[in-house]
Design a protein around this motif. Structure first.
Motif, PDB file in Angstrom:
ATOM      1  N   LEU A   5       4.440  -0.284  -7.127  1.00 36.03           N
ATOM      2  CA  LEU A   5       4.966  -1.443  -6.280  1.00 36.03           C
ATOM      3  C   LEU A   5       5.622  -0.861  -5.209  1.00 36.03           C
ATOM      4  O   LEU A   5       5.305  -1.809  -3.900  1.00 36.03           O
ATOM      5  CB  LEU A   5       5.936  -2.426  -7.225  1.00 36.03           C
ATOM      6  CG  LEU A   5       6.508  -3.693  -6.444  1.00 36.03           C
ATOM      7  CD1 LEU A   5       5.302  -4.361  -5.797  1.00 36.03           C
ATOM      8  CD2 LEU A   5       7.241  -4.490  -7.340  1.00 36.03           C
ATOM      9  N   GLU A   6       6.320  -0.074  -5.384  1.00 31.23           N
ATOM     10  CA  GLU A   6       6.965   0.503  -4.142  1.00 31.23           C
ATOM     11  C   GLU A   6       6.060   0.850  -3.059  1.00 31.23           C
ATOM     12  O   GLU A   6       6.260   0.676  -1.670  1.00 31.23           O
ATOM     13  CB  GLU A   6       8.028   1.429  -4.417  1.00 31.23           C
ATOM     14  CG  GLU A   6       8.898   2.039  -3.454  1.00 31.23           C
ATOM     15  CD  GLU A   6      10.107   2.976  -3.727  1.00 31.23           C
ATOM     16  OE1 GLU A   6      10.080   3.386  -4.917  1.00 31.23           O
ATOM     17  OE2 GLU A   6      10.826   3.686  -2.864  1.00 31.23           O
ATOM     18  N   GLN A   7       5.026   1.597  -3.282  1.00 31.13           N
ATOM     19  CA  GLN A   7       4.147   2.172  -2.374  1.00 31.13           C
ATOM     20  C   GLN A   7       3.348   0.855  -1.730  1.00 31.13           C
ATOM     21  O   GLN A   7       3.203   0.962  -0.684  1.00 31.13           O
ATOM     22  CB  GLN A   7       3.224   3.147  -3.153  1.00 31.13           C
ATOM     23  CG  GLN A   7       3.740   4.536  -3.269  1.00 31.13           C
ATOM     24  CD  GLN A   7       2.850   5.297  -4.013  1.00 31.13           C
ATOM     25  OE1 GLN A   7       2.306   4.787  -5.371  1.00 31.13           O
ATOM     26  NE2 GLN A   7       2.409   6.452  -3.503  1.00 31.13           N
ATOM     27  N   ALA A   8       3.045   0.033  -2.711  1.00 35.52           N
ATOM     28  CA  ALA A   8       2.284  -1.267  -2.439  1.00 35.52           C
ATOM     29  C   ALA A   8       2.952  -1.977  -1.155  1.00 35.52           C
ATOM     30  O   ALA A   8       2.350  -2.536  -0.330  1.00 35.52           O
ATOM     31  CB  ALA A   8       1.937  -1.977  -3.473  1.00 35.52           C
ATOM     32  N   ALA A  11       3.100  -0.428   2.178  1.00 35.78           N
ATOM     33  CA  ALA A  11       1.706  -0.517   2.788  1.00 35.78           C
ATOM     34  C   ALA A  11       1.492  -2.006   3.353  1.00 35.78           C
ATOM     35  O   ALA A  11       1.182  -2.069   4.414  1.00 35.78           O
ATOM     36  CB  ALA A  11       0.456  -0.327   1.623  1.00 35.78           C
ATOM     37  N   ILE A  12       1.994  -2.854   2.583  1.00 36.07           N
ATOM     38  CA  ILE A  12       2.158  -4.193   3.110  1.00 36.07           C
ATOM     39  C   ILE A  12       3.070  -4.529   4.343  1.00 36.07           C
ATOM     40  O   ILE A  12       2.642  -5.006   5.447  1.00 36.07           O
ATOM     41  CB  ILE A  12       2.670  -5.274   2.150  1.00 36.07           C
ATOM     42  CG1 ILE A  12       1.605  -5.419   0.681  1.00 36.07           C
ATOM     43  CG2 ILE A  12       2.726  -6.675   2.580  1.00 36.07           C
ATOM     44  CD1 ILE A  12       0.758  -6.325   0.680  1.00 36.07           C
ATOM     45  N   LYS A  13       4.065  -3.770   4.171  1.00 32.14           N
ATOM     46  CA  LYS A  13       5.160  -3.827   5.280  1.00 32.14           C
ATOM     47  C   LYS A  13       4.505  -3.203   6.582  1.00 32.14           C
ATOM     48  O   LYS A  13       4.749  -3.885   7.812  1.00 32.14           O
ATOM     49  CB  LYS A  13       6.329  -3.122   4.927  1.00 32.14           C
ATOM     50  CG  LYS A  13       7.689  -3.300   6.069  1.00 32.14           C
ATOM     51  CD  LYS A  13       8.813  -2.705   5.487  1.00 32.14           C
ATOM     52  CE  LYS A  13       9.810  -2.791   6.491  1.00 32.14           C
ATOM     53  NZ  LYS A  13      11.092  -2.130   6.226  1.00 32.14           N
ATOM     54  N   ALA A  14       3.918  -2.176   6.387  1.00 34.07           N
ATOM     55  CA  ALA A  14       3.478  -1.384   7.585  1.00 34.07           C
ATOM     56  C   ALA A  14       2.097  -2.116   8.345  1.00 34.07           C
ATOM     57  O   ALA A  14       2.099  -2.224   9.438  1.00 34.07           O
ATOM     58  CB  ALA A  14       2.857   0.211   7.281  1.00 34.07           C
ATOM     59  N   ALA A  15       1.153  -2.765   7.262  1.00 35.04           N
ATOM     60  CA  ALA A  15       0.206  -3.773   7.796  1.00 35.04           C
ATOM     61  C   ALA A  15       0.603  -4.758   8.491  1.00 35.04           C
ATOM     62  O   ALA A  15       0.179  -5.157   9.388  1.00 35.04           O
ATOM     63  CB  ALA A  15      -0.639  -3.801   6.700  1.00 35.04           C
ATOM     64  N   VAL A 107      -7.709   8.432  -5.960  1.00 33.22           N
ATOM     65  CA  VAL A 107      -7.822   7.186  -5.495  1.00 33.22           C
ATOM     66  C   VAL A 107      -6.677   6.282  -6.436  1.00 33.22           C
ATOM     67  O   VAL A 107      -6.838   6.501  -7.565  1.00 33.22           O
ATOM     68  CB  VAL A 107      -9.178   6.302  -5.476  1.00 33.22           C
ATOM     69  CG1 VAL A 107      -8.860   4.760  -5.316  1.00 33.22           C
ATOM     70  CG2 VAL A 107     -10.137   6.765  -4.673  1.00 33.22           C
ATOM     71  N   ILE A 108      -5.682   5.973  -5.675  1.00 38.80           N
ATOM     72  CA  ILE A 108      -4.505   5.354  -6.544  1.00 38.80           C
ATOM     73  C   ILE A 108      -4.594   3.751  -6.402  1.00 38.80           C
ATOM     74  O   ILE A 108      -3.872   3.052  -6.882  1.00 38.80           O
ATOM     75  CB  ILE A 108      -3.384   5.867  -6.254  1.00 38.80           C
ATOM     76  CG1 ILE A 108      -3.076   5.712  -4.653  1.00 38.80           C
ATOM     77  CG2 ILE A 108      -3.275   7.390  -6.815  1.00 38.80           C
ATOM     78  CD1 ILE A 108      -1.585   6.083  -4.215  1.00 38.80           C
ATOM     79  N   GLY A 109      -5.493   3.250  -5.570  1.00 33.73           N
ATOM     80  CA  GLY A 109      -5.537   1.804  -5.265  1.00 33.73           C
ATOM     81  C   GLY A 109      -6.157   1.395  -4.094  1.00 33.73           C
ATOM     82  O   GLY A 109      -6.986   2.219  -3.598  1.00 33.73           O
ATOM     83  N   ALA A 110      -6.152   0.240  -3.485  1.00 36.10           N
ATOM     84  CA  ALA A 110      -6.779   0.102  -2.026  1.00 36.10           C
ATOM     85  C   ALA A 110      -6.026  -1.140  -1.562  1.00 36.10           C
ATOM     86  O   ALA A 110      -5.339  -1.961  -2.275  1.00 36.10           O
ATOM     87  CB  ALA A 110      -8.194  -0.254  -2.613  1.00 36.10           C
ATOM     88  N   ILE A 111      -6.404  -1.406  -0.219  1.00 32.40           N
ATOM     89  CA  ILE A 111      -5.704  -2.401   0.569  1.00 32.40           C
ATOM     90  C   ILE A 111      -7.018  -3.105   1.310  1.00 32.40           C
ATOM     91  O   ILE A 111      -7.927  -2.722   1.566  1.00 32.40           O
ATOM     92  CB  ILE A 111      -5.054  -1.828   1.581  1.00 32.40           C
ATOM     93  CG1 ILE A 111      -4.175  -2.872   2.336  1.00 32.40           C
ATOM     94  CG2 ILE A 111      -5.411  -1.057   2.642  1.00 32.40           C
ATOM     95  CD1 ILE A 111      -3.094  -2.581   3.394  1.00 32.40           C
ATOM     96  N   GLY A 112      -6.772  -4.493   1.436  1.00 34.86           N
ATOM     97  CA  GLY A 112      -7.684  -5.229   2.102  1.00 34.86           C
ATOM     98  C   GLY A 112      -7.108  -6.347   2.996  1.00 34.86           C
ATOM     99  O   GLY A 112      -5.984  -6.721   2.605  1.00 34.86           O
ATOM    100  N   ASN A 130      -2.050   4.428   5.896  1.00 34.08           N
ATOM    101  CA  ASN A 130      -1.300   5.573   6.645  1.00 34.08           C
ATOM    102  C   ASN A 130       0.177   5.534   6.165  1.00 34.08           C
ATOM    103  O   ASN A 130       0.633   6.655   5.894  1.00 34.08           O
ATOM    104  CB  ASN A 130      -1.210   5.213   8.065  1.00 34.08           C
ATOM    105  CG  ASN A 130      -2.742   5.462   8.684  1.00 34.08           C
ATOM    106  OD1 ASN A 130      -3.742   6.025   8.099  1.00 34.08           O
ATOM    107  ND2 ASN A 130      -2.941   5.309  10.142  1.00 34.08           N
ATOM    108  N   ALA A 131       0.646   4.565   5.909  1.00 29.98           N
ATOM    109  CA  ALA A 131       2.127   4.437   5.426  1.00 29.98           C
ATOM    110  C   ALA A 131       2.276   5.100   4.212  1.00 29.98           C
ATOM    111  O   ALA A 131       3.416   5.618   4.006  1.00 29.98           O
ATOM    112  CB  ALA A 131       2.466   2.905   5.354  1.00 29.98           C
ATOM    113  N   ILE A 132       1.371   5.069   3.478  1.00 31.64           N
ATOM    114  CA  ILE A 132       1.233   5.866   2.084  1.00 31.64           C
ATOM    115  C   ILE A 132       0.798   7.336   2.158  1.00 31.64           C
ATOM    116  O   ILE A 132       1.571   8.149   1.657  1.00 31.64           O
ATOM    117  CB  ILE A 132       0.558   4.972   0.979  1.00 31.64           C
ATOM    118  CG1 ILE A 132       1.074   3.580   0.939  1.00 31.64           C
ATOM    119  CG2 ILE A 132       0.779   5.697  -0.415  1.00 31.64           C
ATOM    120  CD1 ILE A 132       0.265   2.981  -0.160  1.00 31.64           C
ATOM    121  N   GLN A 133      -0.071   7.475   2.813  1.00 31.74           N
ATOM    122  CA  GLN A 133      -0.809   8.790   2.660  1.00 31.74           C
ATOM    123  C   GLN A 133       0.023   9.589   3.912  1.00 31.74           C
ATOM    124  O   GLN A 133      -0.426  10.769   3.838  1.00 31.74           O
ATOM    125  CB  GLN A 133      -2.354   8.767   3.219  1.00 31.74           C
ATOM    126  CG  GLN A 133      -3.050   7.777   2.038  1.00 31.74           C
ATOM    127  CD  GLN A 133      -4.390   8.139   2.259  1.00 31.74           C
ATOM    128  OE1 GLN A 133      -5.143   7.604   1.362  1.00 31.74           O
ATOM    129  NE2 GLN A 133      -4.909   8.350   3.221  1.00 31.74           N
TER     130      GLN A 133
END
Lengths: 135, 135, 135, 135
Positions: A5-8, A11-15, A107-112, A130-133
């Motif tokens: 959840l922390e990574q997700a 990612a949301i925050k950066a997007a 692959v640990i997930g995906a963003i849409g 990019n925020a995660i990788q």
């Protein structure tokens, strides 16, 4: 499974920040390695119809471990995956969904992302990745 | 419509913290006044089946502007709303969904939580509501 | 098939007026003899979740040519039609749906109302029926 | 949310009159700003299959705040939104759905019409829009 959840949320925050910088209003969804919704944010006044599309893009990208736009190339009339969108309760095969890898390239997930042109959607999704990788 | 993303994320954050304090793993969903998903967070290792339930709880609470547990009381065998759960693509009528009001007592959205007992679910949802309503 | 648009709109108008008189906010649906939606009206600020319920009530009343509350009596635990609500994409089996007959006692459609107590829903639906059946 | 029942019924009435003038049989649906059905009329002997299409056209126009035919141009094979119709429980992307604006140019709902050629459908929908926007 996979992404935390922390990574997700990172990612949301950066997007989200990328979307603000670009002046666009997005729906942003992150799914885990099991294609289950993990985090989601809908910017104020974003298109209503993009909510479902953002989630479907994230799921589609994880279902086949490739950017949704790549699937779309194969899903054109006459193509090998023509009308694959009918499967899995509805896929979205245009750009805006991107798999998320860990440092071992697994692959640990995906963003849409959905809410603007497909180019904008993809750019905002990439910012989330990019925020995660760490790229 | 109604709740802003900023408010929805504040509700998610407070509910998440409450869940951490209680040692439970939750799915937390916030919908706006149109019952559209606005923010969502799934804690690591929370029940998979609770993802859909949390979203349905939030929607149900907004669909009828009351806590989901109140609808459940009316939906028992022999009750006036028995089997109302078959409407709207599936409702959830046990506790864990609560409407969110603005300072003028107008419903601006709702929160739905699922992942533990219904008492725990409700307590975590209430923490999310309180973060916005300032109680 | 059966009820005309003119009749359906007359039923909607009468039910709407009854709801205004009673001070309640309703969703009002009329289906024809084929159980197809023929006319619909959603009063301002009526419950969001009642939209689907009003349509399902009208369809349910026509599917079995009886008031929805009668079906509900048969659909209780241990009853002969227990959980019939799972059929036809979801039925609603509590009061608020009533078949509409022509002068020869033939079913020409049905009305479904949702937005308040089931007693209120039924009363508003009956007002719609009466407008056509001339009672 | 957005359009009132009174406005929606005015749009239905104007579109219905236009259809009578043109000698076509239409299904006419109006949704509010939340894409919820607000008013509906099905003319006698209109195509059965057009009922669902009219509602989906109205929803599609509101989901993306543009006429459905515009979405269709982007959703052709090879286009950026190819097969977007698989989202949101099914979209309709050919003409006949038009957003409805208030005087401040804010979208307050949408109208969807189906029952004849797409040109006729669009013309009848436009008559409904004009009744509210006062053009």
């Amino acid at each position: 499974m996979g992404i935390t959840l922390e990574q997700a949320q990172a990612a949301i925050k950066a997007a989200h920040q990328k979307a603000l910088d670009m002046g666009v209003k997005m729906n942003i969804a992150v799914v885990d390695a099991g294609a289950n919704l993990t985090a989601f944010a809908r910017m104020d006044d974003a298109w209503l119809g993009s909510l479902d599309i953002s989630i479907k893009k994230a799921k589609t990208a994880r279902y086949f471990d490739m950017p949704t736009g790549e699937i779309g190339k194969l899903a054109q009339p006459g193509g090998p995956l023509y009308n694959i969108e009918h499967s899995n309760g509805g896929l979205i095969s245009f750009p805006g969904g991107i798999p998320i890898m860990d440092s071992g390239n697994r692959v640990i997930g995906a963003i849409g992302v959905s809410g603007s042109t497909v180019e904008d959607d993809h750019a905002v999704a990439q910012a989330g990745v990019n925020a995660i990788q760490g790229q």
